[in-house]
Design a protein around this motif. Structure first.
Motif, PDB file in Angstrom:
ATOM      1  N   CYS A 121      -2.884   7.605 -14.747  1.00 11.21           N
ATOM      2  CA  CYS A 121      -1.688   8.272 -15.252  1.00 11.21           C
ATOM      3  C   CYS A 121      -1.767   9.783 -15.095  1.00 11.21           C
ATOM      4  CB  CYS A 121      -1.463   7.902 -16.707  1.00 11.21           C
ATOM      5  SG  CYS A 121      -0.936   6.204 -16.919  1.00 11.21           S
ATOM      6  N   GLU A 122      -2.950  10.331 -15.256  1.00 11.90           N
ATOM      7  CA  GLU A 122      -3.108  11.768 -15.030  1.00 11.90           C
ATOM      8  C   GLU A 122      -2.754  12.125 -13.593  1.00 11.90           C
ATOM      9  OE1 GLU A 122      -7.132  12.366 -16.228  1.00 11.90           O
ATOM     10  OE2 GLU A 122      -6.596  12.900 -18.289  1.00 11.90           O
ATOM     11  N   ALA A 123      -3.071  11.216 -12.676  1.00 11.36           N
ATOM     12  CA  ALA A 123      -2.745  11.458 -11.269  1.00 11.36           C
ATOM     13  C   ALA A 123      -1.243  11.505 -11.046  1.00 11.36           C
ATOM     14  CB  ALA A 123      -3.376  10.372 -10.398  1.00 11.36           C
ATOM     15  N   LEU A 124      -0.482  10.819 -11.904  1.00 13.05           N
ATOM     16  CA  LEU A 124       0.969  10.779 -11.754  1.00 13.05           C
ATOM     17  C   LEU A 124       1.646  12.031 -12.309  1.00 13.05           C
ATOM     18  CD1 LEU A 124       3.414   9.054 -10.871  1.00 13.05           C
ATOM     19  CD2 LEU A 124       3.392   8.018 -13.146  1.00 13.05           C
ATOM     20  N   VAL A 125       0.977  12.756 -13.209  1.00 17.16           N
ATOM     21  CA  VAL A 125       1.597  13.897 -13.880  1.00 17.16           C
ATOM     22  C   VAL A 125       2.153  14.942 -12.913  1.00 17.16           C
ATOM     23  CG1 VAL A 125       1.183  15.869 -15.403  1.00 17.16           C
ATOM     24  CG2 VAL A 125       0.364  13.611 -16.057  1.00 17.16           C
ATOM     25  N   PRO A 126       1.372  15.446 -11.936  1.00 18.35           N
ATOM     26  CA  PRO A 126       1.944  16.461 -11.042  1.00 18.35           C
ATOM     27  C   PRO A 126       3.080  15.929 -10.184  1.00 18.35           C
ATOM     28  CG  PRO A 126      -0.226  15.758 -10.276  1.00 18.35           C
ATOM     29  CD  PRO A 126      -0.051  15.186 -11.636  1.00 18.35           C
ATOM     30  N   VAL A 127       3.018  14.652  -9.830  1.00 15.89           N
ATOM     31  CA  VAL A 127       4.112  14.036  -9.073  1.00 15.89           C
ATOM     32  C   VAL A 127       5.377  14.024  -9.924  1.00 15.89           C
ATOM     33  CG1 VAL A 127       4.926  11.909  -7.996  1.00 15.89           C
ATOM     34  CG2 VAL A 127       2.555  12.627  -7.701  1.00 15.89           C
ATOM     35  N   TRP A 128       5.206  13.594 -11.184  1.00 15.29           N
ATOM     36  CA  TRP A 128       6.355  13.501 -12.087  1.00 15.29           C
ATOM     37  C   TRP A 128       6.953  14.870 -12.371  1.00 15.29           C
ATOM     38  CZ3 TRP A 128       8.008   8.705 -12.915  1.00 15.29           C
ATOM     39  CH2 TRP A 128       9.055   8.533 -13.813  1.00 15.29           C
ATOM     40  N   LEU A 136      15.599   9.704 -15.138  1.00 13.80           N
ATOM     41  CA  LEU A 136      14.218   9.363 -14.823  1.00 13.80           C
ATOM     42  C   LEU A 136      13.398   9.642 -16.073  1.00 13.80           C
ATOM     43  CD1 LEU A 136      12.842   8.443 -12.182  1.00 13.80           C
ATOM     44  CD2 LEU A 136      12.129  10.801 -11.860  1.00 13.80           C
ATOM     45  N   VAL A 137      12.702   8.638 -16.591  1.00 11.45           N
ATOM     46  CA  VAL A 137      11.993   8.786 -17.862  1.00 11.45           C
ATOM     47  C   VAL A 137      10.564   8.292 -17.723  1.00 11.45           C
ATOM     48  CG1 VAL A 137      11.952   8.188 -20.301  1.00 11.45           C
ATOM     49  CG2 VAL A 137      14.140   8.436 -19.116  1.00 11.45           C
ATOM     50  N   ALA A 138       9.614   9.109 -18.141  1.00 12.37           N
ATOM     51  CA  ALA A 138       8.206   8.730 -18.120  1.00 12.37           C
ATOM     52  C   ALA A 138       7.734   8.442 -19.531  1.00 12.37           C
ATOM     53  CB  ALA A 138       7.377   9.850 -17.518  1.00 12.37           C
ATOM     54  N   SER A 139       7.178   7.267 -19.776  1.00  9.07           N
ATOM     55  CA  SER A 139       6.612   6.923 -21.080  1.00  9.07           C
ATOM     56  C   SER A 139       5.101   6.938 -20.971  1.00  9.07           C
ATOM     57  CB  SER A 139       7.096   5.548 -21.527  1.00  9.07           C
ATOM     58  OG  SER A 139       8.496   5.535 -21.632  1.00  9.07           O
ATOM     59  N   ASN A 140       4.429   7.578 -21.925  1.00  6.98           N
ATOM     60  CA  ASN A 140       2.990   7.775 -21.861  1.00  6.98           C
ATOM     61  C   ASN A 140       2.377   7.589 -23.236  1.00  6.98           C
ATOM     62  OD1 ASN A 140       2.963  10.651 -23.136  1.00  6.98           O
ATOM     63  ND2 ASN A 140       4.546  10.692 -21.537  1.00  6.98           N
ATOM     64  N   SER A 141       1.073   7.765 -23.329  1.00  9.36           N
ATOM     65  CA  SER A 141       0.386   7.625 -24.612  1.00  9.36           C
ATOM     66  C   SER A 141      -0.499   8.823 -24.860  1.00  9.36           C
ATOM     67  CB  SER A 141      -0.459   6.350 -24.633  1.00  9.36           C
ATOM     68  OG  SER A 141      -1.189   6.266 -25.829  1.00  9.36           O
ATOM     69  N   CYS A 180       3.161   5.268 -19.018  1.00  7.22           N
ATOM     70  CA  CYS A 180       1.852   5.714 -18.585  1.00  7.22           C
ATOM     71  C   CYS A 180       0.973   6.089 -19.762  1.00  7.22           C
ATOM     72  CB  CYS A 180       2.051   6.919 -17.667  1.00  7.22           C
ATOM     73  SG  CYS A 180       0.672   7.277 -16.635  1.00  7.22           S
ATOM     74  N   ALA A 181      -0.335   5.857 -19.654  1.00  4.52           N
ATOM     75  CA  ALA A 181      -1.291   6.265 -20.683  1.00  4.52           C
ATOM     76  C   ALA A 181      -1.912   7.590 -20.309  1.00  4.52           C
ATOM     77  CB  ALA A 181      -2.370   5.208 -20.822  1.00  4.52           C
ATOM     78  N   LEU A 182      -1.929   8.534 -21.228  1.00  2.00           N
ATOM     79  CA  LEU A 182      -2.486   9.859 -20.974  1.00  2.00           C
ATOM     80  C   LEU A 182      -3.151  10.358 -22.245  1.00  2.00           C
ATOM     81  CD1 LEU A 182      -2.641  12.093 -18.805  1.00  2.00           C
ATOM     82  CD2 LEU A 182      -0.568  13.042 -19.798  1.00  2.00           C
ATOM     83  N   SER A 183      -4.284  11.028 -22.120  1.00  2.00           N
ATOM     84  CA  SER A 183      -5.042  11.408 -23.310  1.00  2.00           C
ATOM     85  C   SER A 183      -4.409  12.567 -24.054  1.00  2.00           C
ATOM     86  CB  SER A 183      -6.468  11.785 -22.926  1.00  2.00           C
ATOM     87  OG  SER A 183      -6.448  12.904 -22.075  1.00  2.00           O
ATOM     88  N   ALA A 184      -3.736  13.474 -23.353  1.00  2.00           N
ATOM     89  CA  ALA A 184      -3.171  14.629 -24.040  1.00  2.00           C
ATOM     90  C   ALA A 184      -2.092  15.267 -23.200  1.00  2.00           C
ATOM     91  CB  ALA A 184      -4.259  15.653 -24.321  1.00  2.00           C
ATOM     92  N   VAL A 185      -1.211  16.032 -23.858  1.00  2.00           N
ATOM     93  CA  VAL A 185      -0.188  16.799 -23.162  1.00  2.00           C
ATOM     94  C   VAL A 185      -0.648  18.252 -23.166  1.00  2.00           C
ATOM     95  CG1 VAL A 185       2.220  17.517 -23.173  1.00  2.00           C
ATOM     96  CG2 VAL A 185       1.612  15.208 -23.858  1.00  2.00           C
ATOM     97  N   TYR A 228      -0.975   0.249 -17.293  1.00  2.00           N
ATOM     98  CA  TYR A 228      -0.566   1.630 -17.053  1.00  2.00           C
ATOM     99  C   TYR A 228      -1.095   2.120 -15.707  1.00  2.00           C
ATOM    100  CZ  TYR A 228       0.143   1.534 -22.120  1.00  2.00           C
ATOM    101  OH  TYR A 228       0.553   1.219 -23.393  1.00  2.00           O
ATOM    102  N   PRO A 229      -0.359   2.944 -14.982  1.00  2.00           N
ATOM    103  CA  PRO A 229       1.028   3.308 -15.249  1.00  2.00           C
ATOM    104  C   PRO A 229       1.983   2.220 -14.782  1.00  2.00           C
ATOM    105  CG  PRO A 229       0.288   4.402 -13.275  1.00  2.00           C
ATOM    106  CD  PRO A 229      -0.903   3.642 -13.809  1.00  2.00           C
ATOM    107  N   ALA A 230       3.150   2.139 -15.400  1.00  2.00           N
ATOM    108  CA  ALA A 230       4.185   1.182 -14.998  1.00  2.00           C
ATOM    109  C   ALA A 230       5.501   1.924 -14.894  1.00  2.00           C
ATOM    110  CB  ALA A 230       4.288   0.049 -16.011  1.00  2.00           C
ATOM    111  N   ILE A 231       6.336   1.508 -13.985  1.00  5.52           N
ATOM    112  CA  ILE A 231       7.636   2.153 -13.796  1.00  5.52           C
ATOM    113  C   ILE A 231       8.732   1.105 -13.928  1.00  5.52           C
ATOM    114  CG2 ILE A 231       9.115   3.410 -12.172  1.00  5.52           C
ATOM    115  CD1 ILE A 231       6.637   4.708 -11.041  1.00  5.52           C
ATOM    116  N   ARG A 232       9.745   1.439 -14.702  1.00  2.66           N
ATOM    117  CA  ARG A 232      10.843   0.515 -14.949  1.00  2.66           C
ATOM    118  C   ARG A 232      12.168   1.112 -14.489  1.00  2.66           C
ATOM    119  NH1 ARG A 232       7.056  -2.238 -15.376  1.00  2.66           N
ATOM    120  NH2 ARG A 232       6.309  -3.410 -17.184  1.00  2.66           N
TER     121      ARG A 232
END
Length: 380
Positions: A60-67, A42-47, A8-13, A97-101
């Protein structure tokens, strides 16, 4: 054992008030070490950099609370920064992005194609821990297995007489294990495959396939069993939806949680009108252009609009009003009875109130005093 990887692409942590709002990244070495253990993971890859366009970042930001919720349910969860470890993400064939493998213990990698919701991902992880087809020994085990997942498909076949059907059923289960749970029990009765859709048809009798003479009988039955009553719009299914011959009731929201709550609240209504209507949720971050095309203001979400593709008509729901199952049911029945006129293409005015932000589970009482709008539904 199996591993799921989200890229997933994300601007900041970010983190504030002790609440996780970003990815908990690990190093590439730690990730490789986790892969080598053979344990569920379970592994999330982001930027950590802004990727060209805003759409990937928003999605990808939308996925953060789910993850974050998924991480709470598993000890084998991590994330990795694709900006820092570009080669590793390239190895995962990430092109959007986002992609799940998903990785199996034998090293095979396949995309996860299910909804990006907490319940869907958690159900997926539970399926991953079971074989593609679970062997059931007795009726007690069958009864227990019926409720193990949102969708359960069970084969009742004779060990020798139906050997070819068992082989076909196993092949279908191997293809669709990520979307449903499959079980099998030896039976001396005529063979059958049974569908339990506990998500959309709870409390209703299961559907049964007994005529399996056609080569594609079992695959088609399984696909129909898994089809959600309220689906999520995707590039893969959008053409099929428009060609269904039914009117489409779209619910737009960038929040996966809001879309999940809406679908749960609307299932009874969707069952009631499924002969005429298809209820669909739409990720407004992924399909931003659809919102104004269906007569809605994009800055006021969530929102609902009804489209009749056969007549080229659109009926946007008043964005100043709350969204609930009762109110939306009244809206579609009023359209059917001619009490709501189709949109004339004029851009909607800016709303004067903010009531449209209500949860789909709120304000049920508001619509109870309004007229029912009952009528024929053929126009839809």
């Amino acid at each position: 054992m199996k591993l799921l990887v989200s890229l997933c692409a994300l601007s900041a942590v970010l983190a504030s008030a002790g609440r996780k709002t970003g990815w908990n990244n690990v190093s590439d070495k730690d990730l490789k070490s986790g892969l080598s253990t053979g344990k569920d993971m379970l592994v999330a890859s982001n930027s950590s950099m802004n990727i060209a366009f805003h759409l990937p970042r928003v999605a990808c930001e939308a996925l953060v609370p789910v993850w974050a919720r998924v991480e709470e349910e598993s000890d084998h969860v991590a994330s990795i920064d694709c900006t820092k470890y570009k080669e590793l993400c390239k190895e995962y064939d990430v092109i959007s992005y986002p992609a799940i493998r998903h990785f199996s213990s034998d090293g095979k990698m396949t995309p996860y194609r299910g909804p990006r919701t907490f319940n869907s991902i958690l159900s997926y992880l539970k399926r991953a821990a079971r074989p593609a087809v679970t062997a059931l020994e007795d009726e007690k085990a069958v009864t227990s297995f019926q409720a193990i997942d949102d969708v359960v498909i069970m084969a009742q076949l004779h060990p020798t007489r139906d050997a070819h059907l068992q082989t076909l059923f196993s092949a279908v289960a191997a293809k669709y294990w990520d979307r449903a749970s499959f079980g099998a029990i030896a039976s001396i009765s005529p063979g059958a495959v049974v569908c339990y859709n506990n998500r959309d048809r709870a409390g209703q009798p299961p559907t049964i396939l007994s005529d399996m003479a056609a080569v594609d009988a079992i695959p088609k039955f399984v696909e129909n069993c898994m089809a959600p009553l309220i689906g999520e719009l995707s590039r893969k299914n959008e053409g099929k939806l428009l060609q269904s011959g039914k009117s489409l009731v779209y619910y737009f929201s960038p929040s996966a949680l809001e879309r999940e709550e809406y679908a749960a609240s609307m299932r009874a209504v969707a069952r009631k009108y499924e002969e005429y209507l298809l209820f669909v949720t739409v990720d407004a971050a992924e399909y931003p252009d659809m919102v104004p095309m269906l007569g809605l203001r994009p800055e006021v979400l969530p929102a609902v609009s009804v489209q009749n593709p056969s007549y080229g008509q659109v009926f946007p729901f008043d964005q100043t009003r709350p969204i609930s199952a009762n109110i939306i049911e009244q809206f579609v029945t009023q359209i059917a009875s001619g009490k709501v006129k189709p949109w004339d293409g004029t851009p909607p005015p800016a709303p004067k109130t903010s009531g449209s932000s209500s949860s789909p589970l709120e304000a049920e009482a508001e619509g109870k005093d309004e007229e029912d709008g009952k009528g024929e539904h053929d126009e839809l």
